[in-house]
Design a protein around this motif. Sequence first.
Motif, PDB file in Angstrom:
ATOM      1  N   LEU A 263       0.832  -1.194   0.000  1.00 55.19           N
ATOM      2  CA  LEU A 263       0.000   0.000   0.000  1.00 55.19           C
ATOM      3  C   LEU A 263       0.870   1.249   0.000  1.00 55.19           C
ATOM      4  N   ALA A 264       0.454   2.245  -0.777  1.00 54.29           N
ATOM      5  CA  ALA A 264       1.132   3.537  -0.730  1.00 54.29           C
ATOM      6  C   ALA A 264       0.925   4.159   0.645  1.00 54.29           C
ATOM      7  N   VAL A 286       4.853  12.061  -4.450  1.00 54.21           N
ATOM      8  CA  VAL A 286       4.598  10.655  -4.746  1.00 54.21           C
ATOM      9  C   VAL A 286       3.763  10.572  -6.023  1.00 54.21           C
ATOM     10  N   ASP A 287       3.713   9.402  -6.634  1.00 55.76           N
ATOM     11  CA  ASP A 287       2.912   9.245  -7.847  1.00 55.76           C
ATOM     12  C   ASP A 287       1.831   8.180  -7.675  1.00 55.76           C
ATOM     13  N   ARG A 288       1.562   7.797  -6.405  1.00 52.53           N
ATOM     14  CA  ARG A 288       0.537   6.799  -6.148  1.00 52.53           C
ATOM     15  C   ARG A 288      -0.035   7.021  -4.751  1.00 52.53           C
ATOM     16  N   ILE A 297     -10.621   2.443   5.518  1.00 50.75           N
ATOM     17  CA  ILE A 297     -10.183   1.110   5.104  1.00 50.75           C
ATOM     18  C   ILE A 297      -9.741   1.162   3.639  1.00 50.75           C
ATOM     19  N   PRO A 298      -8.535   0.700   3.322  1.00 55.34           N
ATOM     20  CA  PRO A 298      -8.065   0.729   1.936  1.00 55.34           C
ATOM     21  C   PRO A 298      -8.974  -0.090   1.009  1.00 55.34           C
ATOM     22  N   ILE A 299      -9.362   0.530  -0.123  1.00 55.44           N
ATOM     23  CA  ILE A 299     -10.235  -0.164  -1.078  1.00 55.44           C
ATOM     24  C   ILE A 299      -9.694  -0.097  -2.501  1.00 55.44           C
ATOM     25  N   GLY A 300      -8.633   0.668  -2.715  1.00 56.34           N
ATOM     26  CA  GLY A 300      -8.111   0.792  -4.063  1.00 56.34           C
ATOM     27  C   GLY A 300      -6.852   1.633  -4.081  1.00 56.34           C
ATOM     28  N   GLU A 301      -6.403   1.942  -5.294  1.00 56.14           N
ATOM     29  CA  GLU A 301      -5.222   2.790  -5.438  1.00 56.14           C
ATOM     30  C   GLU A 301      -5.402   3.705  -6.635  1.00 56.14           C
ATOM     31  N   LEU A 302      -4.719   4.826  -6.574  1.00 61.24           N
ATOM     32  CA  LEU A 302      -4.791   5.819  -7.646  1.00 61.24           C
ATOM     33  C   LEU A 302      -3.375   6.227  -8.013  1.00 61.24           C
ATOM     34  N   SER A 303      -3.022   6.027  -9.269  1.00 62.14           N
ATOM     35  CA  SER A 303      -1.702   6.437  -9.749  1.00 62.14           C
ATOM     36  C   SER A 303      -1.826   7.773 -10.478  1.00 62.14           C
ATOM     37  N   LEU A 304      -0.712   8.453 -10.632  1.00 63.10           N
ATOM     38  CA  LEU A 304      -0.708   9.727 -11.374  1.00 63.10           C
ATOM     39  C   LEU A 304      -1.148   9.505 -12.811  1.00 63.10           C
TER      40      LEU A 304
END
Length: 312
Positions: A263-264, A286-288, A297-304
């Motif tokens: 996780l970021a 950062v790029d993520r 609660i973590p459910i996903g990720e977002l990148s640049l």
Amino acid sequence: MIELFGVTKHFGEEVAVDGISLRVAKGELCVLVGTSGCGKSTTLRMINRLIEHTAGEIHLDGQPVRTFDEVTLRRRIGYVIQNTGLFPHWTVARNIGLVPRLLKWPRQRVRERVEELMALLGLPMAEFADKYPRQLSGGQAQRVGVARALAADPEILLMDEPFGALDPITREALQLELLDLQARLHKTIVFVTHDMDEALRLADRLVVMRQGRIVQQGAPVELLHAPADEFVASLLGGDTRGLKEAALTRVRDRMLPLGPRLLAHERVAVDAPLSQALSLMLWHRVDRLTVVDDEDIPIGELSLRRLVGSKT
């Protein structure tokens, strides 16, 4: 709900509004924007006949507004202005109950409606009912103005620069409150502002006016993507239009499911705007980002790359 057909307004030799046509659907929040003197406030005031139109027709529910008694028409349309228009020697409760009393509602019903609206707008009855406008902050006074406009439960609300005199923090808070109210009450709202960020945040339909005419109208994202001309593009922010679109797009629209990587460290809420996500990336270099729900609660990720629209 509201329809304008070729509506024109002359003030002597001056043409303030020049043959505009517009339809505002039931439950829609329509925002009129443009430079000073473009005719947006005049258009608003013609709807409730505070200003009479020179030519064309204005209809409410298919009926011309000139077939309504002026007083009756204005009592069925809520009206909010920048300086609130509160009676200075009346208490908050009396100001809010004005229109229901004019409509001869029973006293108990008026009191119940006042209590309901004060609670809805974060003005506890015990604390604010007996205060006078001079004892209120700008934001509190504007809330009272909105409550008074809603008191008789009108289907239509006209708002003329209602937050224009407030500081940025209070203004943003009231914009969010208006969106929350609209989600619950589903009023038909025509809102005038010269603040483009406010317009983009609030509008279901954005109507750009220039020199008394409608230049372009549509959903905010549509106008940002395809402005009709250089004037509209400039009004929408010119080369910063991408940032304004990012403020309208939510993280959930660009995020990916959690991948196999760690996780970021930095997090962003799933309902946050992309502009906030971009700001976090720039600030923390950062790029993520890890995307979290309302319970963190973590459910996903977002990148640049995803944020700027890449599919990879």
